[in-house]
Motif scaffolding. Structure first.
Motif, mmCIF file in Angstrom:
data_model
loop_
_atom_site.group_PDB
_atom_site.id
_atom_site.type_symbol
_atom_site.label_atom_id
_atom_site.label_comp_id
_atom_site.label_asym_id
_atom_site.label_seq_id
_atom_site.Cartn_x
_atom_site.Cartn_y
_atom_site.Cartn_z
ATOM 1 N N GLU A 1 0.833 -1.229 0.046
ATOM 2 C CA GLU A 1 -0.012 0.023 0.068
ATOM 3 C C GLU A 1 1.036 1.395 0.046
ATOM 4 O OE1 GLU A 1 -3.977 -1.539 2.242
ATOM 5 O OE2 GLU A 1 -2.321 -0.934 3.301
ATOM 6 N N SER A 2 1.735 1.424 0.689
ATOM 7 C CA SER A 2 2.943 2.366 0.953
ATOM 8 C C SER A 2 3.455 2.557 -0.541
ATOM 9 C CB SER A 2 3.790 2.327 2.034
ATOM 10 O OG SER A 2 3.473 1.980 3.207
ATOM 11 N N ARG B 1 3.584 6.111 -5.497
ATOM 12 C CA ARG B 1 3.432 6.178 -6.729
ATOM 13 C C ARG B 1 2.093 7.146 -7.347
ATOM 14 N NH1 ARG B 1 4.110 0.125 -9.304
ATOM 15 N NH2 ARG B 1 5.997 -0.734 -8.251
ATOM 16 N N HIS B 2 0.930 6.884 -6.623
ATOM 17 C CA HIS B 2 0.039 7.609 -6.743
ATOM 18 C C HIS B 2 0.419 9.310 -6.379
ATOM 19 C CE1 HIS B 2 -4.295 8.971 -7.073
ATOM 20 N NE2 HIS B 2 -3.970 9.598 -5.902
#
Length: 199
Positions: free
Chosen positions: A191-192, A197-198
């Motif tokens: 998730e991190s 990347r987001h």
């Protein structure tokens, strides 16, 4: 964090609203209230204690059922008038025997639950478990299974078979979780990376 850090002027009764969230599944479990004594007891013991408005006394969640809430992390909200506690529940949180006091879907956050099961299998290595067999065979076998399940998922996607795609994609995710555990990688690590990347 101290009780005096909170701004409780709006509540009228001086009680701090506390939201409890499962630290693994992220499911919201319940809402309770704390006075300063309950807050201090929670911090010192690492188990969630509320002030029961109906009983007029301190109430440690699980004191009769054994379903304690073990504190993992605590966060203030932006207005300093609500507390979020991420906790590990020892059993059902609601007095009805349900996981939570809110009737949200029970399979919410199940991938994280499955990841915890896989991690426990790795730690305990119970005999007869398919997951145990994968860990015994090692990273090459697990990686090969991820490759096989990936190919089967692709085949079903290309053929347009939604039902079979869900089945094969679920196999893929399970084996990927096993491989991640073998590599010492948690869902939170993935998730991190995705969040990075987001951004």
């Amino acid at each position: 964090m101290k009780f005096s850090d909170f701004n409780l002027s709006k509540t009228g009764d001086g009680l701090l609203p506390v939201i409890i969230q499962d630290s693994t599944t992220l499911k919201v479990l319940m809402l309770g209230y704390m006075n300063e004594e309950a807050f201090e007891k929670t911090v010192s013991e690492g188990r969630v204690t509320f002030f029961s408005r109906s009983k007029g006394r301190l109430w440690t969640k699980g004191e009769t059922s054994g379903n304690f809430l073990s504190v993992v992390e605590m966060y203030k909200d932006c207005d300093d008038d609500t507390l979020l506690i991420k906790a590990v529940p020892a059993g059902p949180t609601c007095h009805r025997g349900t996981t939570a006091c809110f009737d949200t879907p029970e399979d919410e956050g199940f991938i994280r639950t499955l990841a915890e099961v896989v991690s426990k299998r790795h730690e305990e290595m119970p005999e007869g478990s398919y997951t145990t067999k994968l860990f015994i065979k090692g990273v090459k076998t697990i990686a090969k299974k991820v490759g096989e399940e990936s190919a089967e998922t692709i085949i079903e996607a290309v053929s347009g078979n939604r039902e079979r795609f869900v089945y094969e994609a679920s196999d893929l995710i399970y084996h990927l979780l096993v491989l991640a555990e073998q590599m010492g990688v948690k869902v939170s690590d993935l998730e991190s990376e995705l969040a990075l990347r987001h951004r």
